[in-house]
Design a protein around this motif. Structure first.
Motif, PDB file in Angstrom:
ATOM      1  N   ASN A 132       1.112  12.274   3.512  1.00 47.51           N
ATOM      2  CA  ASN A 132       0.598  13.413   4.267  1.00 47.51           C
ATOM      3  C   ASN A 132      -0.615  13.970   3.542  1.00 47.51           C
ATOM      4  OD1 ASN A 132       2.591  13.355   6.221  1.00 47.51           O
ATOM      5  ND2 ASN A 132       3.870  14.897   5.239  1.00 47.51           N
ATOM      6  N   LEU A 133      -1.590  14.444   4.303  1.00 49.02           N
ATOM      7  CA  LEU A 133      -2.747  15.125   3.734  1.00 49.02           C
ATOM      8  C   LEU A 133      -2.634  16.621   4.041  1.00 49.02           C
ATOM      9  CD1 LEU A 133      -5.570  12.631   4.827  1.00 49.02           C
ATOM     10  CD2 LEU A 133      -4.375  12.734   2.637  1.00 49.02           C
ATOM     11  N   PHE A 134      -3.260  17.443   3.210  1.00 54.42           N
ATOM     12  CA  PHE A 134      -3.209  18.891   3.412  1.00 54.42           C
ATOM     13  C   PHE A 134      -3.806  19.293   4.758  1.00 54.42           C
ATOM     14  CE2 PHE A 134      -3.090  18.783  -1.315  1.00 54.42           C
ATOM     15  CZ  PHE A 134      -1.834  19.356  -1.458  1.00 54.42           C
ATOM     16  N   SER A 135      -4.675  18.461   5.293  1.00 50.00           N
ATOM     17  CA  SER A 135      -5.335  18.726   6.576  1.00 50.00           C
ATOM     18  C   SER A 135      -4.391  18.589   7.767  1.00 50.00           C
ATOM     19  CB  SER A 135      -6.496  17.745   6.752  1.00 50.00           C
ATOM     20  OG  SER A 135      -5.996  16.417   6.748  1.00 50.00           O
ATOM     21  N   GLY A 136      -3.155  18.089   7.501  1.00 43.62           N
ATOM     22  CA  GLY A 136      -2.212  17.863   8.597  1.00 43.62           C
ATOM     23  C   GLY A 136      -2.246  16.432   9.107  1.00 43.62           C
ATOM     24  N   GLU A 137      -3.132  15.624   8.523  1.00 41.61           N
ATOM     25  CA  GLU A 137      -3.241  14.219   8.912  1.00 41.61           C
ATOM     26  C   GLU A 137      -2.322  13.364   8.041  1.00 41.61           C
ATOM     27  OE1 GLU A 137      -7.897  13.942  10.149  1.00 41.61           O
ATOM     28  OE2 GLU A 137      -7.453  14.339   8.050  1.00 41.61           O
ATOM     29  N   VAL A 138      -2.157  12.115   8.440  1.00 44.53           N
ATOM     30  CA  VAL A 138      -1.426  11.145   7.621  1.00 44.53           C
ATOM     31  C   VAL A 138      -2.393  10.018   7.274  1.00 44.53           C
ATOM     32  CG1 VAL A 138       0.447   9.452   7.536  1.00 44.53           C
ATOM     33  CG2 VAL A 138       0.849  11.688   8.572  1.00 44.53           C
ATOM     34  N   LEU A 139      -2.473   9.721   5.980  1.00 44.04           N
ATOM     35  CA  LEU A 139      -3.317   8.643   5.470  1.00 44.04           C
ATOM     36  C   LEU A 139      -2.431   7.455   5.126  1.00 44.04           C
ATOM     37  CD1 LEU A 139      -5.893   7.375   4.106  1.00 44.04           C
ATOM     38  CD2 LEU A 139      -5.142   8.538   2.018  1.00 44.04           C
ATOM     39  N   THR A 140      -2.849   6.272   5.555  1.00 38.32           N
ATOM     40  CA  THR A 140      -2.182   5.036   5.165  1.00 38.32           C
ATOM     41  C   THR A 140      -3.242   4.113   4.588  1.00 38.32           C
ATOM     42  OG1 THR A 140      -0.540   5.260   6.936  1.00 38.32           O
ATOM     43  CG2 THR A 140      -0.804   3.076   5.973  1.00 38.32           C
ATOM     44  N   GLY A 194       0.828  -1.199   0.000  1.00 37.22           N
ATOM     45  CA  GLY A 194       0.000   0.000   0.000  1.00 37.22           C
ATOM     46  C   GLY A 194       0.858   1.243   0.000  1.00 37.22           C
ATOM     47  N   PHE A 195       0.376   2.295   0.668  1.00 34.51           N
ATOM     48  CA  PHE A 195       1.118   3.551   0.707  1.00 34.51           C
ATOM     49  C   PHE A 195       0.735   4.354   1.939  1.00 34.51           C
ATOM     50  CE2 PHE A 195      -2.799   4.632  -1.523  1.00 34.51           C
ATOM     51  CZ  PHE A 195      -3.147   5.856  -0.945  1.00 34.51           C
ATOM     52  N   THR A 196       1.577   5.345   2.236  1.00 36.30           N
ATOM     53  CA  THR A 196       1.274   6.315   3.286  1.00 36.30           C
ATOM     54  C   THR A 196       1.596   7.689   2.723  1.00 36.30           C
ATOM     55  OG1 THR A 196       1.616   6.885   5.613  1.00 36.30           O
ATOM     56  CG2 THR A 196       3.553   6.129   4.406  1.00 36.30           C
ATOM     57  N   ILE A 213       5.998   5.391   0.144  1.00 34.04           N
ATOM     58  CA  ILE A 213       5.655   6.704   0.688  1.00 34.04           C
ATOM     59  C   ILE A 213       5.277   7.577  -0.493  1.00 34.04           C
ATOM     60  CG2 ILE A 213       6.529   8.751   1.872  1.00 34.04           C
ATOM     61  CD1 ILE A 213       8.490   6.896   3.357  1.00 34.04           C
ATOM     62  N   LYS A 214       4.091   8.161  -0.439  1.00 30.69           N
ATOM     63  CA  LYS A 214       3.676   9.090  -1.503  1.00 30.69           C
ATOM     64  C   LYS A 214       3.964  10.514  -1.048  1.00 30.69           C
ATOM     65  CE  LYS A 214       0.116   6.636  -4.026  1.00 30.69           C
ATOM     66  NZ  LYS A 214      -1.267   6.677  -4.504  1.00 30.69           N
ATOM     67  N   TYR A 215       4.477  11.303  -1.993  1.00 29.23           N
ATOM     68  CA  TYR A 215       4.808  12.708  -1.681  1.00 29.23           C
ATOM     69  C   TYR A 215       3.854  13.644  -2.386  1.00 29.23           C
ATOM     70  CZ  TYR A 215       9.016  10.753   0.269  1.00 29.23           C
ATOM     71  OH  TYR A 215       9.888  10.021   1.029  1.00 29.23           O
TER      72      TYR A 215
END
Length: 92
Positions: free
Chosen positions: A38-46, A34-36, A90-92
């Motif tokens: 950062n979101l613009f909201s300040g959260e981290v999505l995995t 999968g991937f992880t 890791i997605k950037y």
């Protein structure tokens, strides 16, 4: 055992503290795909796919986070695996 897909979102102090790399290392160790990111909201999505017990293990690790992180909330949503991932990244 059938693979599942999980979407994990964490918030708190989770950006700029090596959180994605921490998730990446642990997902690789567990053999998950999968991937992880950062979101613009300040959260981290995995988004992760694999056996439920391994996803649950990763979720417990994510809820703690790396040393300088401060995880306030973590949520997990399960669904059917789509088998779209070859590895974990890791997605950037």
């Amino acid at each position: 055992m059938e693979d599942l897909r999980a979407e994990i979102i964490v918030n708190g102090l989770v950006q700029g503290v090596g959180f994605r790399y921490f998730v990446y290392r642990n997902a690789l160790k567990l053999g998950l795909k999968g991937f992880t990111q950062n979101l613009f909201s300040g959260e981290v999505l995995t988004v992760v796919e694999g056996p439920k017990y391994l996803i649950d293990e990763l979720y417990e690790i994510i809820k703690i986070g790396p040393r300088y992180a401060d995880v306030k909330n973590a949520s997990i949503k399960f669904s059917e695996a789509k088998n779209e991932f070859i590895n974990f990244e890791i997605k950037y």
